[in-house]
Motif scaffolding. Sequence first.
Motif, PDB file in Angstrom:
ATOM      1  N   SER A 207       0.841  -1.194   0.000  1.00 47.65           N
ATOM      2  CA  SER A 207       0.000   0.000   0.000  1.00 47.65           C
ATOM      3  C   SER A 207       0.875   1.242   0.000  1.00 47.65           C
ATOM      4  N   ASP A 208       0.348   2.324  -0.554  1.00 47.92           N
ATOM      5  CA  ASP A 208       1.044   3.613  -0.452  1.00 47.92           C
ATOM      6  C   ASP A 208       1.167   4.050   0.998  1.00 47.92           C
ATOM      7  N   TYR A 209       0.328   3.487   1.863  1.00 48.07           N
ATOM      8  CA  TYR A 209       0.333   3.842   3.283  1.00 48.07           C
ATOM      9  C   TYR A 209       0.918   2.695   4.124  1.00 48.07           C
ATOM     10  N   TYR A 210       1.906   2.009   3.553  1.00 45.45           N
ATOM     11  CA  TYR A 210       2.517   0.864   4.234  1.00 45.45           C
ATOM     12  C   TYR A 210       3.151   1.266   5.558  1.00 45.45           C
ATOM     13  N   ARG A 211       3.636   2.523   5.645  1.00 42.99           N
ATOM     14  CA  ARG A 211       4.239   2.962   6.908  1.00 42.99           C
ATOM     15  C   ARG A 211       3.193   3.001   8.026  1.00 42.99           C
ATOM     16  N   GLY A 212       1.974   3.370   7.697  1.00 42.36           N
ATOM     17  CA  GLY A 212       0.899   3.368   8.681  1.00 42.36           C
ATOM     18  C   GLY A 212       0.559   1.958   9.135  1.00 42.36           C
ATOM     19  N   TRP A 213       0.518   1.015   8.194  1.00 39.23           N
ATOM     20  CA  TRP A 213       0.274  -0.384   8.549  1.00 39.23           C
ATOM     21  C   TRP A 213       1.409  -0.924   9.419  1.00 39.23           C
ATOM     22  N   GLU A 214       2.632  -0.555   9.075  1.00 39.69           N
ATOM     23  CA  GLU A 214       3.774  -0.983   9.893  1.00 39.69           C
ATOM     24  C   GLU A 214       3.632  -0.468  11.321  1.00 39.69           C
ATOM     25  N   SER A 215       3.281   0.810  11.469  1.00 41.55           N
ATOM     26  CA  SER A 215       3.116   1.401  12.796  1.00 41.55           C
ATOM     27  C   SER A 215       2.015   0.693  13.577  1.00 41.55           C
ATOM     28  N   PHE A 216       0.905   0.373  12.906  1.00 46.65           N
ATOM     29  CA  PHE A 216      -0.204  -0.316  13.573  1.00 46.65           C
ATOM     30  C   PHE A 216       0.242  -1.667  14.117  1.00 46.65           C
ATOM     31  N   PHE A 217       0.896  -2.474  13.288  1.00 50.98           N
ATOM     32  CA  PHE A 217       1.297  -3.811  13.732  1.00 50.98           C
ATOM     33  C   PHE A 217       2.378  -3.747  14.802  1.00 50.98           C
TER      34      PHE A 217
END
Length: 504
Positions: A207-217
């Motif tokens: 995703s273009d927002y992979y950094r947000g997903w990384e932060s969530f996990f």
Amino acid sequence: MIEMTLGRNDGTAMPSERGVSAILGFILLIGMVASISVGILLFAGDAMEDAEQRSANERVEQSFVELSQQMRAASSNDDVSHPIDLDVGQSGAVVKKDTGHITVTSDALSKDINLTIGTIEYESDDGTKLAYQSGAVFRETGNETQVVSAPPVHYEAETNTLTLPVSAVAGEQKLGSGDVSISHNNTTTFQGANVVQNEDITITVKSDYYRGWESFFRNQAGDTSVQHVDHENRTVEVEVGYIDLENAFDSGVTYSSDIDDFNEEFGDETRKGNLPPMDPVIEELVEDANDDSNNITDLSDVDDESELSGMYYTDELHIGKHESLSADASDGNVTLIVDGNITIEGDLTVDANDDNALRVYLTGDFEMTDNNAKVEPTPSDGAAKAEQLQVYGTSQLDAHFNKGNFHGTFYAASNDWEDPNKLVNSNGGGEGMNDDYQVIFNSNPTFTGALVAHSSNLHADAATFTYDETLEGEDFDAYPQGYELPPDLTYLNVVKHEVEVEQN
């Protein structure tokens, strides 16, 4: 007749000259005031524009949070259209289909689950982006992505179930401010993915927002859950479920709650993460040790001069001053099971080759007050490695390193350790210290290796902590042959919802 102009020889202006100077000064003053006023007005204008932009972004952000809530409600209801008064300013928002995907893989699955996801995106004049994606709301400024509203991925501890609902946006269009309706189109469930016992699960989000997903996990499952981040391909890979402890010691200190290191002895080799407690394995080892049919040697039957080789059991281990205990792991692993406390005032030493270790498992507390617990260099290469001495405690272990030299790994993973640490204020050693930490270093101990715990405090200037870099990337087992940690994930619930958003 010749007219003469009267003047003064001392350089002082006559009244007419003074009048001209006053006029010029007044004009200059007006110019300065005008310039300053223009500057103030420009600054005030910029500040006002910035404030207005921030206010607009906040309104859109709140509107996106409400949008995510209504999308979630629509996913579980086939018959009802969910209206929302969407605020996306004058710029509007764009609905984009198939902007990324979430892939679930595991040896427990007959085939990979590959789910496409869409995005509803807003971009402000200052470059700030707000995005709804599969139940989450992200805010992106530059290269930083923050989680505004978390996706509805959750873990149920009582049933060991991971629920992964994925919401896909149908269609592509532009949305303006005003009334918007949200409706449910379709739901796909993956019944074949239900039981994943004894296996881990890998979730890959592109995703273009992979950094947000990384932060969530990282926040929800700990740093250790994030296996790989590919910035070039905008992908994050996460591992959940049954955890192999091979990589537990890839960092100097892994803690689930807190560390306190006023002298910065822990250095940069620290990470926050959740690793599974060893309690089930230790309980099984103790139970088996009490079963005579397993032929586990009672440590009290061993001659004081003998080196340990094999599997041993004792109710408590106290190595007093001028006493020593040796283990010979040169030809195979040595296991020591202690159903109680360990206190080291003398020497605990290990002779081992590269492939073997002394593993110590205890149900009680660990205290080192002097001398050594270490690996002896092998004759072949003269190197002593921390992986050759491994100590494993339960989630409620208290540990206190007061003096001496420890070279090995120490594992007491816990998410629910209960304070206080009763060792630090006992026997006058550490009187009055902060006892809110599971593992505490004070006085002048030397620790070389790696530590996994709920929390740790390094309290003394003379205490030293060094990560043994030979541990990095090493592949070694955490338990004797025939024993393994039970899975902390049994069921996987994956469902995909297709939701449509329309402007009224």
